[in-house]
Design an enzyme around this catalytic site. Structure first.
Site, PDB file in Angstrom:
ATOM      1  CB  ALA A  45      -0.887  -0.015   1.233  1.00 36.26           C
TER       2      ALA A  45
ATOM      3  N   GLY B 175       0.478  -5.026   0.711  1.00 38.01           N
ATOM      4  CA  GLY B 175      -0.665  -5.074  -0.204  1.00 38.01           C
ATOM      5  C   GLY B 175      -0.337  -5.713  -1.546  1.00 38.01           C
TER       6      GLY B 175
ATOM      7  CD  GLU C 127      -2.450  -7.609   2.565  1.00 42.31           C
ATOM      8  OE1 GLU C 127      -2.148  -6.441   2.221  1.00 42.31           O
ATOM      9  OE2 GLU C 127      -3.003  -7.875   3.638  1.00 42.31           O
TER      10      GLU C 127
ATOM     11  CD  GLU D 139       1.309  -5.623   5.595  1.00 46.99           C
ATOM     12  OE1 GLU D 139       2.115  -6.521   5.914  1.00 46.99           O
ATOM     13  OE2 GLU D 139       0.565  -5.697   4.596  1.00 46.99           O
TER      14      GLU D 139
HETATM   15  C1  HXC Z   1       5.024   4.424  -1.052  1.00 51.01           C
HETATM   16  C2  HXC Z   1       6.939   3.458  -1.864  1.00 51.01           C
HETATM   17  C3  HXC Z   1       6.570   2.222  -1.319  1.00 51.01           C
HETATM   18  C4  HXC Z   1       5.342   2.144  -0.614  1.00 51.01           C
HETATM   19  C5  HXC Z   1       8.458   1.980  -2.307  1.00 51.01           C
HETATM   20  N1  HXC Z   1       8.119   3.263  -2.466  1.00 51.01           N
HETATM   21  N2  HXC Z   1       7.542   1.325  -1.605  1.00 51.01           N
HETATM   22  N3  HXC Z   1       6.169   4.547  -1.728  1.00 51.01           N
HETATM   23  N4  HXC Z   1       4.601   3.266  -0.508  1.00 51.01           N
HETATM   24  N5  HXC Z   1       4.879   1.007  -0.104  1.00 51.01           N
HETATM   25  C6  HXC Z   1       8.869   4.314  -3.162  1.00 51.01           C
HETATM   26  C7  HXC Z   1      10.042   4.783  -2.366  1.00 51.01           C
HETATM   27  O1  HXC Z   1       9.638   5.725  -1.407  1.00 51.01           O
HETATM   28  C8  HXC Z   1      10.913   5.388  -3.435  1.00 51.01           C
HETATM   29  O2  HXC Z   1      10.415   6.647  -3.820  1.00 51.01           O
HETATM   30  C9  HXC Z   1      10.677   4.454  -4.607  1.00 51.01           C
HETATM   31  O3  HXC Z   1       9.447   3.787  -4.340  1.00 51.01           O
HETATM   32  C10 HXC Z   1      11.772   3.404  -4.738  1.00 51.01           C
HETATM   33  O4  HXC Z   1      11.909   2.755  -3.494  1.00 51.01           O
HETATM   34  P1  HXC Z   1      13.293   2.595  -2.713  1.00 51.01           P
HETATM   35  O5  HXC Z   1      12.962   2.342  -1.280  1.00 51.01           O
HETATM   36  O6  HXC Z   1      14.217   3.714  -3.023  1.00 51.01           O
HETATM   37  O7  HXC Z   1      13.853   1.257  -3.401  1.00 51.01           O
HETATM   38  P2  HXC Z   1      14.778   0.142  -2.740  1.00 51.01           P
HETATM   39  O8  HXC Z   1      15.859   0.774  -1.918  1.00 51.01           O
HETATM   40  O9  HXC Z   1      15.151  -0.750  -3.870  1.00 51.01           O
HETATM   41  O10 HXC Z   1      13.844  -0.658  -1.732  1.00 51.01           O
HETATM   42  C11 HXC Z   1      12.716  -1.372  -2.205  1.00 51.01           C
HETATM   43  C12 HXC Z   1      11.810  -1.801  -1.015  1.00 51.01           C
HETATM   44  C13 HXC Z   1      11.462  -0.537  -0.175  1.00 51.01           C
HETATM   45  C14 HXC Z   1      12.539  -2.812  -0.142  1.00 51.01           C
HETATM   46  C15 HXC Z   1      10.574  -2.450  -1.623  1.00 51.01           C
HETATM   47  O11 HXC Z   1      10.960   0.477  -1.067  1.00 51.01           O
HETATM   48  C16 HXC Z   1      10.421  -0.796   0.870  1.00 51.01           C
HETATM   49  O12 HXC Z   1      10.694  -1.337   1.931  1.00 51.01           O
HETATM   50  N6  HXC Z   1       9.179  -0.333   0.623  1.00 51.01           N
HETATM   51  C17 HXC Z   1       8.091  -0.458   1.566  1.00 51.01           C
HETATM   52  C18 HXC Z   1       7.597  -1.862   1.603  1.00 51.01           C
HETATM   53  C19 HXC Z   1       6.452  -2.001   2.612  1.00 51.01           C
HETATM   54  O13 HXC Z   1       6.620  -1.716   3.804  1.00 51.01           O
HETATM   55  N7  HXC Z   1       5.285  -2.419   2.134  1.00 51.01           N
HETATM   56  C20 HXC Z   1       4.123  -2.567   2.958  1.00 51.01           C
HETATM   57  C21 HXC Z   1       3.299  -1.327   2.909  1.00 51.01           C
HETATM   58  S1  HXC Z   1       1.985  -1.398   4.050  1.00 51.01           S
HETATM   59  P3  HXC Z   1      11.212   8.020  -3.510  1.00 51.01           P
HETATM   60  O14 HXC Z   1      10.443   9.026  -4.290  1.00 51.01           O
HETATM   61  O15 HXC Z   1      11.105   8.207  -2.034  1.00 51.01           O
HETATM   62  O16 HXC Z   1      12.618   7.777  -3.986  1.00 51.01           O
HETATM   63  C22 HXC Z   1       0.802  -2.308   3.370  1.00 51.01           C
HETATM   64  C23 HXC Z   1      -0.310  -2.550   4.312  1.00 51.01           C
HETATM   65  C24 HXC Z   1      -1.672  -2.748   3.752  1.00 51.01           C
HETATM   66  O17 HXC Z   1       0.834  -2.741   2.262  1.00 51.01           O
HETATM   67  C25 HXC Z   1      -2.663  -2.684   4.843  1.00 51.01           C
HETATM   68  C26 HXC Z   1      -2.305  -1.802   5.980  1.00 51.01           C
HETATM   69  C27 HXC Z   1      -3.463  -1.093   6.636  1.00 51.01           C
END
Ligand code: HXC
Length: 257
Positions: free
Chosen positions: A65, A108, A111, A131
């Site tokens: 998400a 997400g 999911e 999460e």
């Molecule tokens: C918003 C995101 C994002 C996310 C990545 N980006 N994941 N933006 N939401 N979930 C953005 C980053 O901010 C960045 O933008 C760009 O994508 C590239 O990501 P990087 O982090 O620079 O890449 P990398 O170093 O290769 O790392 C990849 C990654 C990391 C390991 C996937 O991005 C990461 O940990 N992302 C979050 C993963 C996560 O926690 N997902 C779960 C979300 S919660 P900028 O512009 O900043 O450079 C969820 C819950 C649902 O899904 C229900 C809850 C209520």
């Protein structure tokens, strides 16, 4: 319909949805989720479509998400919106959905992949429910679908530690239909989707419904449900054609496809 965050394409009887927010690793913001749901519903109600393929980029199926959009929301915002209930509409589609996952399928994104019916992964795929590291829990079915797919022990570990698993581990655990080399992922997925789409559509819908019933009911009730639906296939032209074609040693020409 015009879409900004996905690409929608049709190849024969396969509808192809490509998540297209590359700068955010296909993070599922409200617009992207809405567009996926709208496209799935558009394809699901189109009788010229026999299978739906959902894919992302080489780097990410979807990295979860959209945290940037979500982080300021209040309890009342998410409660009144019934935040993420929109995902139920993807799982409700009757047309078989194939997910082709390369790179990150986290939160997400994992999911969304698990809502699909056939899950193909590239050897680069990474799955997880991170999460907990953000102070939340899975919210689009992850704690339920992952547990049903891989069992309590692994699901619990993934949800409590947020660690990701690679494609090998995900396949061993039963999350995947199959792993394919990254370079072949799209072609393999399209071929699988085309195979499904060439079957009788109503019969494919019945098969999907019957398999899904296994997750919702007891074995006895599930077997009774299967038998009723199996009997009903004999009321279709496609059962007559499919069996006649076998007997006559020819390829079936299904009417409803
Ligand atoms: C918003 C995101 C994002 C996310 C990545 N980006 N994941 N933006 N939401 N979930 C953005 C980053 O901010 C960045 O933008 C760009 O994508 C590239 O990501 P990087 O982090 O620079 O890449 P990398 O170093 O290769 O790392 C990849 C990654 C990391 C390991 C996937 O991005 C990461 O940990 N992302 C979050 C993963 C996560 O926690 N997902 C779960 C979300 S919660 P900028 O512009 O900043 O450079 C969820 C819950 C649902 O899904 C229900 C809850 C209520």
């Amino acid at each position: 319909t015009d879409y900004d965050t996905i690409l929608l394409d049709r190849k024969g009887r396969v509808g192809i949805i490509t998540l297209n927010r590359p700068k955010a690793l296909n993070a599922l913001n409200t617009q992207l989720l809405r567009e996926i749901v709208t496209a799935v519903e558009e394809l699901d109600t189109d009788s010229n479509i026999g299978a739906i393929l959902i894919t992302g980029s080489d780097r990410a199926f979807a990295a979860g998400a959209d945290i940037k959009e979500m982080h300021t929301k209040s309890y009342m915002d998410v409660y009144l919106d019934d935040f993420f209930s929109i995902g139920d509409r993807i799982a409700a589609a009757r047309t078989p959905i194939i997910a082709a996952v390369a790179g990150y399928a986290l939160g997400g994104g994992c999911e969304l992949a698990m809502m699909c019916d056939i899950l193909l992964a590239a050897d680069t795929a990474k799955f997880g429910q991170p999460e907990i590291k953000l102070g939340v829990i899975p919210g689009i079915g992850g704690s339920q679908r992952l547990t049903r797919a891989v069992g309590k022990a692994k699901a619990m570990e993934l949800c409590l530690t947020g660690r990701t698993m690679d494609a090998e581990e995900a396949e061993r655990a039963g999350l995947l239909s199959r792993i394919v080399p990254a370079a072949d992922l799209f072609d393999e997925a399209l071929q699988t989707a085309t195979t499904v789409a060439e079957m009788s559509l109503p019969i494919a819908m019945m098969a999907k419904e019957a398999v899904n019933r296994a997750f919702e009911t007891t074995l006895t009730e599930g077997i009774r449900f299967e038998r009723r639906v199996f009997h009903s296939t004999f009321a279709t032209e496609d059962q007559k054609e499919g069996m006649a074609a076998f007997v006559e040693k020819r390829t079936p020409q299904f009417t409803h496809r």
